[in-house]
Design a protein around this motif. Structure first.
Motif: not given
Length: 127
Positions: A38-51
Motif C-alpha cells: 500500500l506504500d505505507k509505513g517504513p520502506k523496505p528493500f529486498p535482499v534475496g527473498r527477505k525484506l
C-alpha cells in the motif's frame, strides 16, 4: 556428507529484517507486508527473498507517527456531524395511521373479533 548448520544471514549494515522491524514498530509482520504493497509505513528493500528495513526509515516513520504534520485544509473534530433533525410532514398521507397501527404492542391491540386463521373485512390481519 553432513548437513551444514543453518546460520541466520545477518542483515545489511544499518538494516534489520522484517521480524525485527515488526518488534521495533509494534506492527505485525503481516501488517508490514500489507503496508509495503500500500506504500505505507517504513520502506523496505529486498535482499534475496527477505525484506530489509533501514533503521533510519523505521525511526523516521515512528517520528512521523508521533508528530503528524497538521493538515491545513481539513478541520478535524472528535465528534461525527449531527444528523439533520427532520420534522414530521403535515401531509403524511394514508400511510401514517398504518405505520402507527404496526407499532402497537400486544397489550394495546384491539380485541379479536374473528377466530384465528380467518379473515374479515374489518380485521384483515391475524394477530
Amino acid at each position: 556428507m553432513p548437513r551444514l548448520a543453518k546460520v541466520p544471514t545477518p542483515p545489511p549494515p544499518g538494516c534489520v529484517w522484517i521480524q525485527e522491524a515488526s518488534r521495533l514498530t509494534g506492527l505485525s509482520v503481516k501488517t508490514l507486508h500489507n503496508y509495503r504493497h500500500l506504500d505505507k509505513g517504513p520502506k523496505p528493500f529486498p535482499v534475496g527473498r527477505k525484506l530489509a528495513y533501514p533503521v533510519e526509515h523505521i525511526d523516521a516513520w515512528l517520528d512521523e507517527q508521533r508528530n503528524p504534520a497538521p493538515d491545513a485544509d481539513a478541520v478535524h473534530s472528535s465528534r461525527p456531524p449531527r444528523a439533520a433533525q427532520v420534522a414530521p410532514r403535515a401531509d403524511a398521507g394514508p400511510s401514517a395511521p398504518r405505520a402507527q397501527a404496526r407499532c402497537l404492542t400486544a397489550a394495546k391491540r384491539p380485541p379479536r373479533t374473528t377466530k384465528p386463521g380467518t379473515t374479515s373485512v374489518t380485521h384483515p390481519h391475524t394477530y
